[in-house]
Design an enzyme around this catalytic site. Sequence first.
Site, PDB file in Angstrom:
ATOM      1  N   HIS A 172     100.967  -9.329 102.447  1.00 40.22           N
ATOM      2  CA  HIS A 172     101.964  -8.620 101.642  1.00 40.22           C
ATOM      3  C   HIS A 172     102.784  -7.661 102.492  1.00 40.22           C
ATOM      4  CE1 HIS A 172      99.030  -9.197  98.002  1.00 40.22           C
ATOM      5  NE2 HIS A 172      99.533 -10.329  98.452  1.00 40.22           N
ATOM      6  N   GLU A 189     101.073   0.032 100.808  1.00 34.17           N
ATOM      7  CA  GLU A 189     100.143  -1.070 101.057  1.00 34.17           C
ATOM      8  C   GLU A 189      99.647  -1.111 102.499  1.00 34.17           C
ATOM      9  OE1 GLU A 189     100.620  -4.698  98.273  1.00 34.17           O
ATOM     10  OE2 GLU A 189     102.614  -4.343  99.105  1.00 34.17           O
ATOM     11  N   ASP A 216      96.538  -0.544  93.139  1.00 30.33           N
ATOM     12  CA  ASP A 216      96.839  -1.970  93.137  1.00 30.33           C
ATOM     13  C   ASP A 216      97.523  -2.382  91.835  1.00 30.33           C
ATOM     14  OD1 ASP A 216      96.123  -4.006  95.251  1.00 30.33           O
ATOM     15  OD2 ASP A 216      95.562  -5.133  93.472  1.00 30.33           O
ATOM     16  N   TYR A 268      88.225  -5.465  91.443  1.00 33.64           N
ATOM     17  CA  TYR A 268      87.939  -4.032  91.534  1.00 33.64           C
ATOM     18  C   TYR A 268      87.213  -3.539  90.287  1.00 33.64           C
ATOM     19  CZ  TYR A 268      90.893  -3.340  95.690  1.00 33.64           C
ATOM     20  OH  TYR A 268      91.417  -3.359  96.961  1.00 33.64           O
TER      21      TYR A 268
END
Length: 343
Positions: free
Chosen positions: A231, A194, A101, A138
């Site tokens: 996204h 992604e 990410d 995260y």
Amino acid sequence: MSGPPSHEIGMLYSLAPSVDMKSENIEDLPSESIPTTNHCASNYFYAPECPDIGHLRALSIMNRWTETEFVISDDLRDVSMLTEEERYFYRFLFTFLSAADDLVNLNIDNLLGLFSQKDIHHYYFEQECIEAVHSRAYSIIQLMLFDNDSLARAEYVKTSLNSPAIQSKLDWLNKRVIECSSIAEKYILMILIEGIFFSASFAAIAYLRINNLFVVTCQINNLISRDEAIHVEASCCIFKNYLMGPKPSIGRVQELFKEAVQIECAFLRTAAPRNSQLLDVEAICSYVRYSADRLLKELDMPPIYNEPKPTADFPLALMTASNNTNFFERRNTAYSGSVSNDL
């Protein structure tokens, strides 16, 4: 936290090469990468140009969230309920997701140089903002899984990023980036990162929620997976409607999708705990194939697998964009709008 090796950062940066507008030899640059620089009045105010991307930007804004809304300490009690193998597995997943990410976010700046439309620029600014939230979330979850021992977390991350399961993804991306004949093909690789390379991890985390474990972590996973759905939908839209220059053939795109699916399923099978009752590896692999077919349809290309939609008991089916809240959840994480390619 120790960061990923520098060659990995270089690999992701190379997915979208930036344009040096100071170059005196502008004719040497590929025409597909040269943004429009007409000095007209509309350069100095906002005017809608891409209604589809504008809609996705607005949807993202409506559903903004931050890591400070969640009390992750509520999940601490559940760490001891995992077996050692299960704990290692989820540490591994969050290490991969955090690194990937962050690198995707680093790459967004380079994408801006490919387009002149302000709607696309504004969309990417919004994506950068929420990706930063993902990164912080995260990090908090990682620390929880290491009993808030930051040194142990750093040492683990340094080691695990060199694991064969993660290296197989990076090696494949490196090879394919080198082989790319166009920026459009590199854009397909970004869609695969992604849209495919995150999918098994999201599903494996979602299995915790049906066991009433890590409720807050699953709420965060819920929101991140929905953000990533936006996204990926935006990337598909930009690829189809706004990315100029030559594009790879349907056969080439399908080949890349097949390889990515194989790598993602191998990643899961390699890392998943062998004797855990928490998750169904084959159901997750089926979901990965379904995701590939769905993305190909989004790109107006024929599917590869004709994989059926996951059944209602598959945990990511709970992550729809409708206003539903899991019985065990203590905070409603329903989205304000809908994501067209969501389950």
